[in-house]
Motif scaffolding. Structure first.
Motif, PDB file in Angstrom:
ATOM      1  N   CYS A 305     -39.991  24.426 -29.012  1.00  9.28           N
ATOM      2  CA  CYS A 305     -41.255  23.469 -28.815  1.00  9.28           C
ATOM      3  C   CYS A 305     -41.521  22.990 -28.155  1.00  9.28           C
ATOM      4  N   CYS A 307     -43.351  20.506 -26.941  1.00 11.85           N
ATOM      5  CA  CYS A 307     -43.991  18.914 -27.526  1.00 11.85           C
ATOM      6  C   CYS A 307     -43.582  18.464 -26.626  1.00 11.85           C
ATOM      7  N   CYS A 310     -39.529  17.453 -27.053  1.00 11.63           N
ATOM      8  CA  CYS A 310     -38.440  18.630 -26.221  1.00 11.63           C
ATOM      9  C   CYS A 310     -38.528  18.948 -25.340  1.00 11.63           C
ATOM     10  N   HIS A 336     -41.984  13.884 -32.506  1.00  6.73           N
ATOM     11  CA  HIS A 336     -41.720  15.700 -33.032  1.00  6.73           C
ATOM     12  C   HIS A 336     -42.630  16.322 -33.765  1.00  6.73           C
TER      13      HIS A 336
HETATM   14 ZN   LIG Z   1     -40.611  19.750 -30.263  1.00  6.35          ZN
END
Ligand SMILES: [Zn+2]
Ligand SMILES: CNc1nc2cc3nc(NC)[nH]c3cc2c(=O)[nH]1
Length: 373
Positions: A305, A307, A310, A336
């Protein structure tokens, strides 16, 4: 027309559609997931964060906003977009579902539904006309008809009476809608698991010519194979040139399977609700970050991920915040989970473009662990 749909293409491998919905506050590609912002806020997220993660339409609840702060205050603020500083599209439900799921005392009659305010206990009444006028005051781009969502399972006899009343209510919604030029009103197909009643509901509502249609009465406790079977015989009854919205559906497998069956729009509180108890959706399945095994795990929640959560925070840090009940921890988990589902829908749209949504389903299910016995 306040809300229109553009069918871009249909996946050659499945029944999925790539489309675009145009609303007074912008357009969004479909299939699309709508984050739920019940009380005019997607809990713990700012509008800027929602925009950054790729959210283009969010949902708010008529019942809750009617009770608190009151649709008059929202109207005086210039409507929901100004009130909550969200410039994307907004969809409001019509309150019926909350009345049935939140209020204990309720009595359904032809005129509407009598029930108790679940906060103050005072007696209240909601009718198709009232549900339209509240949504007109809230000013959402897409409004929902006032319907009855019967519990699952329900007797065929009761479901038939309910479908016929919901169709009469839909007529009254169209008549009571005061701003059809500015707000698109979607009809809601009911009928439970009964093919004959789904057909009757679809015939009634598609003859009334709404700009879009929702499939209601699902994600109310029925097994997933029942939902998929109902979708198999219901979506073909709906016009191809209008958006189809499956209400209350949001687990990753259901979003993929719903898209394959021709659904364009989804909403669910699941990602935000489980985030607030520290459960994360990851490409390898669910992760419960409170678990002691993450105490010294300095990897991101999901290594696949990209994002904000993360890229900047570890499992150990988020576990610490969640266990300490720190608000920032729930902001990180919410961001998330929403990003995960919005990214999943981007991947679904890409797979439709490349006519390989069936292959994508197999890959995703394998990695997420849905195929595990
Ligand atoms: Zn994430
Ligand atoms: C506003 N009307 C209306 N909302 C709904 C919301 C739902 N949310 C779920 N699962 C979380 N199922 C739903 C069905 C309906 C439904 O049949 N009608």
């Amino acid at each position: 027309m306040a809300v229109t749909y553009e069918l871009i293409k249909t996946c050659k491998q499945t029944g999925a559609r790539l489309g675009k919905v145009h609303t007074p506050h912008g357009s969004f590609e479909t299939p699309m997931f709508m984050p739920v912002g019940t009380l005019a806020t997607v809990k713990t997220m700012s509008p800027e964060e929602l925009e950054r993660m790729g959210a283009q339409i969010i949902l708010s609840n008529t019942y809750h906003l009617w009770l608190r702060p009151g649709e008059d205050i929202v109207q005086e603020a210039g409507g929901l977009h100004d009130f909550m500083n969200w410039n994307g599209s907004i969809l409001t439900d019509s309150g019926g579902f909350q009345v049935f799921s939140l209020s204990d005392l309720r009595e359904i009659e032809e005129k509407g539904v009598h029930f108790r305010n679940h906060i103050s206990g005072e007696k209240l009444f909601l009718s198709p006309e009232k549900a339209m006028h509240i949504q007109n005051a809230l000013g959402a781009d897409i409004m929902m008809a006032f319907d009855e969502c019967p519990p699952y399972p329900a007797e065929h006899k009761y479901m038939k009476q309910s479908v016929e009343r919901t169709s009469r209510w839909a007529e009254r919604c169209l008549e009571g809608h005061q701003r059809p030029d500015a707000q698109g009103l979607f009809g809601i197909i009911q009928g439970g698991e009964y093919e004959d009643l789904r057909r009757q509901s679809a015939q009634d509502l598609t003859s009334m010519d709404f700009p879009g249609y929702a499939i209601g009465g699902l994600s109310v406790g029925e097994p997933k194979d029942v939902m998929n079977r109902v979708l198999d015989f219901t979506t073909p009854l709906l016009p191809t040139q209008k958006p189809r919205y499956l209400m209350g559906v949001g687990s990753p497998d259901s979003l993929i399977d719903g898209s394959i069956r021709g659904i364009d729009m989804f909403d669910c509180v699941l990602p935000t609700r489980i985030a607030r108890n520290g459960t994360l959706m990851t490409s390898e399945g669910r992760l419960v970050v409170r678990n002691a095994k993450f105490a010294r795990d300095f990897r991101p929640i999901d290594e696949n991920c990209d994002c904000h959560t993360c890229r900047n925070y570890s499992r150990a840090y988020i576990r610490h915040l969640v266990k300490a009940n720190e608000t920032f921890g729930f902001r990180l988990t919410t961001y998330h989970n929403l990003y995960f589902l919005l990214k999943l829908m981007r991947q679904v749209r890409e797979a439709i473009r490349e006519d390989r949504l069936g292959d994508f389903r197999e890959e995703f299910f394998e990695q997420y662990g849905f195929n595990k016995p």
